[in-house]
Design a protein around this motif. Structure first.
Motif, PDB file in Angstrom:
ATOM      1  N   TYR A  53      -6.513   2.642  10.209  1.00  0.00           N
ATOM      2  CA  TYR A  53      -6.361   1.891  11.518  1.00  0.00           C
ATOM      3  C   TYR A  53      -7.452   0.697  11.548  1.00  0.00           C
ATOM      4  N   HIS A  54      -7.299  -0.528  12.144  1.00  0.00           N
ATOM      5  CA  HIS A  54      -8.480  -1.279  12.433  1.00  0.00           C
ATOM      6  C   HIS A  54      -9.213  -0.881  13.284  1.00  0.00           C
ATOM      7  N   LEU A  63      -7.225  -6.017  17.651  1.00  0.00           N
ATOM      8  CA  LEU A  63      -6.406  -5.200  16.715  1.00  0.00           C
ATOM      9  C   LEU A  63      -6.861  -3.690  16.680  1.00  0.00           C
ATOM     10  N   GLN A  66      -4.232  -0.842  15.426  1.00  0.00           N
ATOM     11  CA  GLN A  66      -3.085  -1.468  14.782  1.00  0.00           C
ATOM     12  C   GLN A  66      -3.313  -0.618  13.160  1.00  0.00           C
ATOM     13  N   TRP A  68      -2.917  -0.693   9.260  1.00  0.00           N
ATOM     14  CA  TRP A  68      -2.823  -1.669   8.231  1.00  0.00           C
ATOM     15  C   TRP A  68      -2.556  -0.870   6.964  1.00  0.00           C
ATOM     16  N   TYR A  69      -2.398   0.233   6.818  1.00  0.00           N
ATOM     17  CA  TYR A  69      -2.181   0.994   5.582  1.00  0.00           C
ATOM     18  C   TYR A  69      -1.553   2.304   5.688  1.00  0.00           C
ATOM     19  N   GLU A  83       1.639  -1.621   3.267  1.00  0.00           N
ATOM     20  CA  GLU A  83       0.423  -2.369   3.904  1.00  0.00           C
ATOM     21  C   GLU A  83       0.846  -3.770   4.756  1.00  0.00           C
ATOM     22  N   THR A  84      -0.168  -3.749   5.746  1.00  0.00           N
ATOM     23  CA  THR A  84       0.385  -4.746   6.843  1.00  0.00           C
ATOM     24  C   THR A  84      -0.627  -5.517   6.925  1.00  0.00           C
ATOM     25  N   GLU A  85      -0.518  -6.921   7.118  1.00  0.00           N
ATOM     26  CA  GLU A  85      -1.656  -7.864   7.458  1.00  0.00           C
ATOM     27  C   GLU A  85      -1.804  -8.377   8.738  1.00  0.00           C
ATOM     28  N   TRP A  86      -2.745  -8.290   9.488  1.00  0.00           N
ATOM     29  CA  TRP A  86      -2.714  -8.711  10.686  1.00  0.00           C
ATOM     30  C   TRP A  86      -3.550  -9.861  11.031  1.00  0.00           C
ATOM     31  N   MET A 109       1.336  -9.590  13.711  1.00  0.00           N
ATOM     32  CA  MET A 109       1.427  -9.042  12.337  1.00  0.00           C
ATOM     33  C   MET A 109       2.058 -10.143  11.276  1.00  0.00           C
ATOM     34  N   ALA A 112       4.280  -7.438   6.026  1.00  0.00           N
ATOM     35  CA  ALA A 112       4.419  -6.066   5.760  1.00  0.00           C
ATOM     36  C   ALA A 112       5.109  -5.833   4.420  1.00  0.00           C
TER      37      ALA A 112
END
Length: 223
Positions: A53-54, A63, A66, A68-69, A83-86, A109, A112
């Motif tokens: 998490y962030h 964030l 949230q 991210w992995y 994998e998500t980019e925020w 987001m 993803a």
């Protein structure tokens, strides 16, 4: 959980690690890693998911929490990785008023990406990307489907409306679904109003009550 009837018990174990202290707010901010283990009847059917998490510190405060992995294992093999980019956006309506508080920004987001192993050494990948307007509202979702194939792409687009009196925000008034080559799959419209609405007008939200919806019939070129 005992589901009865002689079935095996369902056991889920949870764990956390890597706690974070927010020095600016002077309080505990949470954990950076969470783990969930779902026990199966064998090692192959036992799943372990680790989510990262962030921390959400400083300018990226919104964030916090949230994911991210996320990595899921079944037995000794990796089953899936997400994998998500925020990013963060300050809505234009707040920026115009000189707002600078990072806690009022919007978490968005950007993408993803999922790696599907499922017993294979080389994973299949799927990807979704997202676009937002100046208010931080999602206006496009592009699903690329499997990256090793073509023809399974889909694009969803949305249009919004808001009202100041009363304060009703971000109602979805139109939505389009298209294939990757821009072929229209569906198009819908939603009208909003209140108890006095007789003939709703697209884009006027009133109290935000949905009063009418319609879909485009491409074969007959009509709603």
């Amino acid at each position: 959980v005992d589901v009865g009837a002689g079935a095996p018990r369902r056991v889920v174990l949870y764990g956390v690690r890597d706690g974070v202290w927010d020095a600016d707010e002077r309080r505990f901010a949470g954990f950076l890693v969470g783990r969930q283990a779902t026990a199966g009847t064998s090692a192959e059917t036992t799943a372990l998911t680790e989510t990262r998490y962030h921390p959400g510190l400083g300018e990226t405060r919104v964030l916090r929490g949230q994911a991210w992995y996320a990595r899921t294992e079944r037995g000794a093999e990796v089953h899936q990785i997400v994998e998500t980019e925020w990013d963060t956006l300050l809505p234009r309506s707040l920026a115009d008023q000189g707002v600078v508080d990072p806690r009022l920004r919007v978490a968005v987001m950007r993408s993803a990406r999922t790696h599907h192993f499922e017993g294979e050494s080389t994973p299949r990948q799927t990807l979704s990307t997202y676009l937002y307007d100046l208010e931080g509202r999602q206006i496009e979702q592009r699903d690329e489907g499997r990256l090793d194939l073509t023809g399974d792409e889909l694009v969803t687009q949305r249009a919004y409306a808001s009202g100041d009196r009363p304060w009703v925000r971000d109602r979805v008034i139109q939505e389009w679904l298209r294939e990757g080559d821009n072929t229209l799959v569906s198009h819908s419209r939603t009208y909003f109003g209140d108890e006095t609405t007789v003939t709703p007008v697209l884009g006027q939200v009133g109290k935000g009550w949905p009063v009418k919806s319609e879909a485009w019939l491409a074969e007959e070129a009509r709603w």
